[in-house]
Design a protein around this motif. Structure first.
Motif, PDB file in Angstrom:
ATOM      1  N   MET A   1       0.844  -1.206   0.000  1.00 57.05           N
ATOM      2  CA  MET A   1       0.000   0.000   0.000  1.00 57.05           C
ATOM      3  C   MET A   1       0.880   1.256   0.000  1.00 57.05           C
ATOM      4  N   TRP A   2       0.343   2.334  -0.560  1.00 53.90           N
ATOM      5  CA  TRP A   2       1.110   3.576  -0.667  1.00 53.90           C
ATOM      6  C   TRP A   2       0.714   4.611   0.371  1.00 53.90           C
ATOM      7  N   THR A   3      -0.220   4.269   1.232  1.00 55.74           N
ATOM      8  CA  THR A   3      -0.643   5.244   2.243  1.00 55.74           C
ATOM      9  C   THR A   3       0.486   5.492   3.243  1.00 55.74           C
ATOM     10  N   PRO A   4       0.650   6.735   3.720  1.00 52.19           N
ATOM     11  CA  PRO A   4       1.784   7.067   4.583  1.00 52.19           C
ATOM     12  C   PRO A   4       1.512   6.885   6.074  1.00 52.19           C
ATOM     13  N   ASP A   5       0.525   6.078   6.443  1.00 51.86           N
ATOM     14  CA  ASP A   5       0.190   5.914   7.853  1.00 51.86           C
ATOM     15  C   ASP A   5       1.370   5.381   8.669  1.00 51.86           C
ATOM     16  N   ALA A   6       2.032   4.351   8.151  1.00 52.25           N
ATOM     17  CA  ALA A   6       3.167   3.781   8.878  1.00 52.25           C
ATOM     18  C   ALA A   6       4.303   4.785   8.997  1.00 52.25           C
ATOM     19  N   PHE A   7       4.453   5.626   7.984  1.00 48.85           N
ATOM     20  CA  PHE A   7       5.480   6.670   8.009  1.00 48.85           C
ATOM     21  C   PHE A   7       5.236   7.625   9.175  1.00 48.85           C
ATOM     22  N   LEU A   8       3.982   8.086   9.326  1.00 49.30           N
ATOM     23  CA  LEU A   8       3.655   8.971  10.438  1.00 49.30           C
ATOM     24  C   LEU A   8       3.830   8.253  11.770  1.00 49.30           C
ATOM     25  N   GLU A   9       3.437   6.990  11.818  1.00 51.06           N
ATOM     26  CA  GLU A   9       3.500   6.241  13.068  1.00 51.06           C
ATOM     27  C   GLU A   9       4.936   6.124  13.569  1.00 51.06           C
ATOM     28  N   GLN A  10       5.873   5.852  12.682  1.00 50.10           N
ATOM     29  CA  GLN A  10       7.258   5.681  13.138  1.00 50.10           C
ATOM     30  C   GLN A  10       7.853   7.013  13.580  1.00 50.10           C
ATOM     31  N   ILE A  11       7.370   8.117  13.018  1.00 55.47           N
ATOM     32  CA  ILE A  11       7.816   9.427  13.502  1.00 55.47           C
ATOM     33  C   ILE A  11       7.306   9.645  14.926  1.00 55.47           C
TER      34      ILE A  11
END
Length: 345
Positions: free
Chosen positions: A1-11
């Motif tokens: 998936m291309w959604t950035p949810d995991a990106f925000l979560e790790q921040i």
């Protein structure tokens, strides 16, 4: 998936530099000044400038139990701030004082029973419950400043709009581009209010409290975290975690402070108020600041107050309402802490 949810979560999952983890008094005493300094850097608190407040009384009205003055203070070389000053008539000076900080709406008039045009409002007081009036009737002198960007202090381009619309976005973004923050200037002006209150002969030295609702709660908390003269403190309709509130849905631009999450979560910042008395109001139906986040924040706050040997100074009022002032405990609590105790700070 291309959604950035995991990106925000790790921040978000990165532990802030000054998250309070230990429980001893010595560790709390070391932690607090370090986070205070980091907070000043984050909000870019303006350097103290030798600006004469040059107070000017614009008008005066007698409301029976109190006198209301319309006041103008200079806070910076290019800034003047209008305030309402409520002076009790049922008490003998010198008075304890309270800074009442507005949140979003149509500004300081909304807090004291006035309509946007300055005429007296009839009917229910709304979400603010006219809390400065409740406090002055209890013998406290109350200053109600107009926050930069709200009501009478909107930009010229916004003056003809609905009175509840604000200038926060343009002010916040312009200040960010200049390496400053709207929060920093608002805190600076609340410190100016404390300076002014201390300069008056009819106030009690060392007895300045503060109460703020919604965005005013943010400004109240940041000011009290930095300025030890402020205490006791009531924060209404804001206490939460950043993760559960302003990072979970869109809020006004004035809530976002660059880099702040690197230093601390919201309850850590509120914890800088310890060991001074702090009362948290939270509505069970507040959709912008959900109750589950408020409960988590209060639990963390309690650990900080416990380490500061001041757990009894942290009080909560979790009420059944929505995004609104409660006052169920706060009004009498402020009166007791400002009038009935030997020290407040």
């Amino acid at each position: 998936m291309w959604t950035p949810d995991a990106f925000l979560e790790q921040i978000y999952e990165r532990t802030p530099d000054y998250s309070f983890k230990s429980g001893t008094y010595a560790e709390w005493a070391d932690w607090r000044p370090a986070l205070v300094n980091a907070l000043k850097r984050a909000i870019v608190l303006p350097a103290a400038e030798a600006v004469n407040p040059d107070p000017v009384v614009l008008g005066r009205e007698d409301y029976g139990a109190y006198v209301r003055e319309h006041l103008l203070l200079r806070t910076a070389p290019h800034l003047t701030m209008p305030c309402y000053l409520l002076i009790p008539k049922n008490a003998v000076p010198p008075y304890p004082a309270v800074i009442a900080c507005p949140g979003h709406g149509y500004g300081y008039k909304q807090l004291i029973g006035l309509l946007p045009d300055g005429s007296d409002r009839a009917g229910e007081p709304g979400s603010y419950k006219d809390y400065p009036v409740e406090l002055v009737k209890r013998g406290m002198l109350v200053i109600v400043p107009e926050l930069l960007g709200l009501g009478d202090r909107r930009l010229e381009q916004d003056q003809a709009k609905d009175p509840k619309e604000n200038s926060c976005f343009r002010l916040a973004t312009n200040l960010l581009m200049a390496g400053k923050t709207l929060a920093g200037y608002r805190v600076h002006e609340m410190i100016c209010c404390a300076d002014y209150l201390e300069s008056r002969s009819d106030t009690v030295p060392g007895r300045i409290g503060s109460m703020g609702f919604s965005g005013g709660g943010l400004v109240t908390a940041l000011t009290a975290a930095i300025d030890d003269r402020i205490g006791p403190v009531v924060i209404s309709g804001y206490t939460n975690t950043f993760r559960d509130s302003i990072l979970a849905k869109p809020h006004c631009a004035d809530n976002y402070i660059p880099g702040l999450l690197q230093y601390a979560e919201m309850p850590d910042i509120w914890g800088l108020i310890a060991p001074r008395p702090l009362l948290i109001e939270a509505g069970q139906e507040d959709s912008g600041f959900p109750i589950q986040g408020a409960v988590k924040a209060i639990e963390h706050l309690r650990s900080i107050y416990r380490a500061a040997n001041a757990e009894e100074e942290l009080v909560q009022d979790i009420h059944s309402g929505k995004h609104e002032v409660s006052g169920r405990l706060a009004f009498d609590w402020l009166e007791t802490n400002l009038n009935g105790r030997p020290e407040c700070g």
